[in-house]
Enzyme design. Structure first.
Site, PDB file in Angstrom:
ATOM      1  N   LYS A  71      -1.195  40.479 -82.086  1.00  0.00           N
ATOM      2  CA  LYS A  71      -2.097  39.328 -81.959  1.00  0.00           C
ATOM      3  C   LYS A  71      -3.513  39.776 -82.322  1.00  0.00           C
ATOM      4  O   LYS A  71      -4.027  40.753 -81.767  1.00  0.00           O
ATOM      5  CB  LYS A  71      -2.055  38.855 -80.509  1.00  0.00           C
ATOM      6  CG  LYS A  71      -2.328  37.395 -80.297  1.00  0.00           C
ATOM      7  CD  LYS A  71      -2.009  37.087 -78.830  1.00  0.00           C
ATOM      8  CE  LYS A  71      -2.321  35.693 -78.441  1.00  0.00           C
ATOM      9  NZ  LYS A  71      -2.296  35.544 -76.965  1.00  0.00           N
TER      10      LYS A  71
HETATM   11  C1  E4P Z   1      -2.329  32.126 -75.995  1.00  0.00           C
HETATM   12  O1  E4P Z   1      -1.746  32.948 -76.646  1.00  0.00           O
HETATM   13  C2  E4P Z   1      -3.290  32.427 -74.937  1.00  0.00           C
HETATM   14  O2  E4P Z   1      -2.842  33.571 -74.257  1.00  0.00           O
HETATM   15  C3  E4P Z   1      -3.401  31.345 -73.902  1.00  0.00           C
HETATM   16  O3  E4P Z   1      -2.596  30.231 -74.218  1.00  0.00           O
HETATM   17  C4  E4P Z   1      -4.778  30.994 -73.488  1.00  0.00           C
HETATM   18  O4  E4P Z   1      -4.726  29.984 -72.507  1.00  0.00           O
HETATM   19  P1  E4P Z   1      -5.967  29.630 -71.568  1.00  0.00           P
HETATM   20  O5  E4P Z   1      -6.950  28.851 -72.369  1.00  0.00           O
HETATM   21  O6  E4P Z   1      -5.371  28.800 -70.467  1.00  0.00           O
HETATM   22  O7  E4P Z   1      -6.534  30.938 -71.083  1.00  0.00           O
END
Ligand code: E4P
Length: 217
Positions: free
Chosen positions: A83
């Site tokens: 990522k």
């Molecule tokens: C996605 O890969 C992220 O880890 C995640 O969905 C972020 O979510 P949040 O905005 O609730 O922290």
């Protein structure tokens, strides 16, 4: 639509996985920190539990350093998706890591233009953040719809991975739009089972079954 679980909590992943609800997992540095565990160790454990893609995020900001971290993360298991953030350096890292045969998830996407760039850089997944846009009174679901339309217009193979999911409603709306994947916290996936009329109907059935003395086993 594939369900990814957005957590580094191995017990929570296991519980949903046993029910067939887990097609993959996403983590980020905040979720790893919350787990209190070493990133390499906890990510390896998740990869052994779930055969689908497991996203592990780099922490470097500069392309070469992201590539180095990405290569190390990719060595954890064959189902790692590296990522990287949607910055110019992140796109450079995406291009290199995807050409080396790794799955790459480009995260922190907040616009259709960013999603276009990620597709051209060879991303396996693009992660538009719905909830964080909604928090600013912007329309997160509209972004999912826009990216879906753009990718379909040109046949991009990058999968739309709706992220920052906050409600069960987000899940069904993303399914209607045609997101390839939704990643959600375990509590949101469980909340999809809830309906007030189910609870009300069940209470009536239980009362009637007791009154009539219905026994099955
Ligand atoms: C996605 O890969 C992220 O880890 C995640 O969905 C972020 O979510 P949040 O905005 O609730 O922290």
């Amino acid at each position: 639509m594939k369900f990814f679980v957005d957590t580094a909590d191995v017990d929570a992943i296991r519980e949903l996985h046993e029910l067939g609800m887990v097609d993959g997992v996403t983590t980020n540095p905040s979720l790893i920190a919350k787990s209190g565990r070493d990133i390499l160790e906890v990510t390896k454990e998740i990869c052994e539990l779930v055969p689908g893609p497991v996203s592990a995020e780099v922490v470097a900001l500069e392309a070469d350093a992201m590539i180095e971290e990405g290569r190390k993360l990719a060595k954890i298991a064959p189902n790692i998706a590296v990522k990287v953030p949607l910055t110019w350096d992140g796109l450079k890292a995406c291009k290199v890591l995807s050409e080396e045969g790794n799955m790459v998830n480009v995260t922190l996407c907040f616009s259709a233009n960013q999603a276009l760039l990620a597709a051209k850089a060879g991303a396996t997944f693009i992660s538009p953040f719905i909830g964080r846009l909604d928090d600013l009174n912007l329309d997160g679901l509209q972004l999912i719809a826009d990216i879906r339309a753009i990718y379909d217009n040109f046949g991009y193979e990058t999968q739309v991975l709706a992220a920052s999911i906050r409600t069960a409603n987000h899940m069904s709306e993303c399914a209607k739009i045609g997101a390839d994947v939704c990643t959600a916290p375990p509590a949101v996936i469980k909340a999809m089972a809830n309906h007030v009329l189910t609870d009300k109907g069940l209470a009536a059935f239980v009362a009637d079954a007791e009154k009539a003395g219905i026994k099955i086993v």
